[in-house]
Structure formats: structure tokens, C-alpha cells
Design an enzyme around this catalytic site. Sequence first.
Site, PDB file in Angstrom:
ATOM      1  N   SER A 101      31.850  27.549 -24.635  1.00 14.42           N
ATOM      2  CA  SER A 101      30.820  27.777 -25.665  1.00 14.42           C
ATOM      3  C   SER A 101      29.448  27.988 -25.013  1.00 14.42           C
ATOM      4  CB  SER A 101      30.770  26.635 -26.677  1.00 14.42           C
ATOM      5  OG  SER A 101      30.423  25.449 -26.033  1.00 14.42           O
TER       6      SER A 101
ATOM      7  N   LYS B 160      36.349  18.823  -5.543  1.00 13.01           N
ATOM      8  CA  LYS B 160      35.145  19.564  -5.149  1.00 13.01           C
ATOM      9  C   LYS B 160      34.921  19.467  -3.638  1.00 13.01           C
ATOM     10  CE  LYS B 160      33.145  18.817  -9.708  1.00 13.01           C
ATOM     11  NZ  LYS B 160      32.467  17.845 -10.545  1.00 13.01           N
TER      12      LYS B 160
HETATM   13  N1  LIG Z   1      33.620  16.076 -15.203  1.00 17.89           N
HETATM   14  C1  LIG Z   1      32.844  16.781 -14.239  1.00 17.89           C
HETATM   15  C2  LIG Z   1      32.327  18.037 -14.869  1.00 17.89           C
HETATM   16  C3  LIG Z   1      31.833  18.987 -13.879  1.00 17.89           C
HETATM   17  O1  LIG Z   1      32.470  19.346 -12.920  1.00 17.89           O
HETATM   18  C4  LIG Z   1      31.678  15.926 -13.782  1.00 17.89           C
HETATM   19  O2  LIG Z   1      31.402  14.932 -14.454  1.00 17.89           O
HETATM   20  O3  LIG Z   1      31.087  16.233 -12.746  1.00 17.89           O
END
Ligand SMILES: N[C@@H](CC=O)C(=O)O
Length: 413
Positions: A18, A204
Site C-alpha cells: 500500500s 539481512k
Molecule cells: N520486521 C522488519 C521490517 C523490515 O524489514 C523490521 O522490524 O525491521
Amino acid sequence: MTMNTINIGLLGLGTVGSGLVNILQDPQPRLAARQLRITRIAVRTVTPERQAQYPGIALTTDSQSIVTDPKINVVVEAIGGTTKAKELIKTALTFGKHVVTANKDLIATDGIELSQIAATHHVGLYYEAAVMGAIPVLRTLRNAYAGDPISRITGIANGTSNFILTQMIAHGSSYDDALALAQRKGFAEANPANDVEGLDATYKLLILTRFAFGMNPSMDDVDIQGITTLQPQDFVTASIWGYAIKPLAVSELTPDGLCLRVAPHLVPLGHPLAAVRDENNAVLIDSQNVKRLSMVGPGAGSLPTANSIVADLLDLADDIHYGNTPERFVDTDTPAIVADSAHRVAPRFVSITGTGFTREQLRALGITGRVQRIRGRTTVLTGPVADTDVQRWHSQLAAAGVGLIHVLPVLQG
Ligand SMILES: N[C@@H](CC=O)C(=O)O
Ligand SMILES: NC(=O)C1=CN([C@@H]2O[C@H](COP(=O)(O)OP(=O)(O)OC[C@H]3O[C@@H](n4cnc5c(N)ncnc54)[C@H](OP(=O)(O)O)[C@@H]3O)[C@@H](O)[C@H]2O)C=CC1
């Protein structure tokens, strides 16, 4: 020169999807010139009321029809999860569509395979939004560090964890209330255990490590601790000793190999990462030429994350316009060389249940340093200790029936 319209098929219309619709529906002039148009959106549930909110865009529950639609140039995947998302992305790439995704779980685990499929079909696969929300860290690593060897990446990579700790420390919120608020604000993953147990930050970190060091580690190579064991006593004791507690992800290249760690760390109060609050993320890149570069910004949320998707779309728009094959975002399938636990050394913050433990008893286990006893806990701030010693403490204290709450590393440098 007038640009042809680029038709986008969007998968998912939640927090991230969105946000993208909002940005593209009312584009700034430079963006408007690129003629990016969302034509179809896949969701789980379509109702007439929901469709009425998106005039000119067709909502469907048939995601497969979007990834095979010959009129669509680019597919943006924002549904999350790995199984269905992978199937849809593979189909889109195979059908010659460029793909942009915010899905770190999938890119961390299957990104190399997907990137190879994209290359075979001469299309782009970009995912700036997957790592640290609004912070353009992947493009920075790819474009600015080709001639500068990186030694360490240190980051706050999970917005939800940082938000929860900030709420607990600054507002005295309970852990449960803080997590519920992070969920209402759209920061948390569909399964918030991924956030609070360190998995999201680990995904990440794996992607960052590919970009920074050209190596491809796995989840098993990362020492992972979440924030779930932290309690107000930890923040009080840490602050008496001059530290904040921050949820960090660290990838460091040492002479023995990579050290990869996701854990709440003690960070000196004057350190730049100690001041990063709420859902903000931050990254410090240490390298030979630049020395240290830092970036801070929202790590989660609708518009900040969607803004990174737009950056990927703009890169693709140029390639489509000029007829270029998009560059590979990252190009490595080199396995990681990972340092042995005996070589991963840091000072530690050790929290033990109960206050009856004497210094002598602690010393007998090799746990020495400054000691605080507060609200039913004994906490020790040690000197540099190897991960192998920490593993030994866990087994010895368990055998002695002593509750070891956690052992947190202290950030150095
Ligand atoms: N859930 C993740 C969303 C983004 O990547 C965070 O809180 O960092
Ligand atoms: N939230 C954030 O701040 C960030 C999220 N991300 C990543 O972005 C992705 C999306 O996250 P987010 O927007 O928060 O998730 P949400 O849960 O808010 O939205 C998911 C959307 O996907 C739709 N959807 C789910 N499954 C299907 C399916 N099988 N077919 C069609 N549509 C489906 C849902 O439809 P319906 O609305 O009908 O239920 C919903 O619109 C995830 O990979 C997440 O990790 C990355 C950075 C930041």
C-alpha cells in the site's frame, strides 16, 4: 525524450504494497516522468469495497495471472513468506519480467538461485527494500565500495526490536505492549518471532555480507540471540556501567574468517549506535579508504520501505527505456570462510538468576569482572572472552542448577 509506460504487477497490498501504491498514485514530477503504472494487484481477499478504493487498478486473488501477464513489465513482490513468493518470482523471471522484492527471508535463503534465473532470462532482480527499510545500503555497498576493502559492517537491522527496546527503556512499556504496538504500526513480520528472535536481522546480515565481502554464508554460520530475555534490570545495570543495549547485527572479516553475530549488544553511551531509537535502523561501514561511513533511517514502515522499492523501479525503468539488460545486483556464490568460535572474542555482560553467587564461585567458573546485584539478579561485566568460554559457562551453570539468563557481547570499536 518521452518514456513508454512501464506496467507493474504488484503482489501484496499490506504495509509495503500500500505504501508503493500511495507513492505512485501521487508521484513527484521526477517520478511521474518515468511513467510507472501499477495495473494489477494480487491480494488474498477482494471485496467490492476494497476494489473501489483503487480506481484504474484491477485487484485479483489470482497472483499467477499477474506473473504470466504479457502486458506486465515488472513484478513487485510484497506478500512475504518463502514458498509461494519463490514460486511467483521464479515464474515472473522465467516469463521475462523484472522483479523487485522486499522479501529478505527469500533473498537470504534462495537469492543466489533466483539471481541466476534472472541472469538467464536477461532481467533484473532488485531488493533494496529487503535490508534496512529506507536506508540505501545495498546500492551503497555495490557502487561505492568496489575499490575499498571493507573490514566490518555493524548495524541495527531490525526496526521492531529497536522499537520494542526503546519503548521499554524510554516509556517503561512492558515487552508485550511494545510488541503489540510495533505490530499495529506495521513494523513487525507476519510471524513476529522472526523479529524478536533475531532471524529477520540474520537474513539481512547474510545479504549484507554478500554485498560487503563477496561471500555467501548460511544461517548456521551466524551466532543468533534475540531480545526476548531482556528485562528492565539489564537496562539499569548497563546504564550504571555506561552502556545502552542495542539489537545489533555484525559481520566482520578477521584474519581467521568471518565473524557473524546477531545479538543485543552493550554499546557505550557515547557511541553513535546508542542514540538510534524507535524503528530506526543504522549501519556503520568500516573500510580501508573511507574508514567509517554511517547511515541512519527508518528500518520499517509503509512509505520508508516503499521508497526503496521505488529506487529499484527507477533503475529498472532506465534499463527498460534504453534497452539494457539490468546488472546483477550482487554476483557471488563463493562459500563463506567463517572464524572458529575460539577466535570470536568480546567482553561479555553475564546475567545470572539470584544474588547468592559469590565472586569466588563466579571466579571458579572463569567469570570475573565488575559485579552488580540488583532485583534478584547477579550481573558481571567481564573482559574479553571467547565464544567457546561462553558455551562452557552455559553447560557448567546448567549442570550446577544455576539459571544463566543471557550472555551479551559488548561492542568494541
Ligand atoms: N520486521 C522488519 C521490517 C523490515 O524489514 C523490521 O522490524 O525491521
Ligand atoms: N512491514 C515492513 O515495514 C517491511 C516489510 N518488509 C517485507 O515486505 C513483505 C511484505 O510485508 P508487509 O507489507 O509488512 O506484509 P503484510 O502482511 O502487511 O501484507 C501482505 C500482503 O500480501 C497479501 N498476500 C499474502 N499472501 C498472499 C497470496 N498468497 N496471494 C496474494 N496476496 C497475498 C496480503 O493480502 P490481504 O491484504 O488480502 O491479506 C497482504 O495484502 C515481507 O516480505 C516483509 O518481510 C520489508 C521491509 C519492511
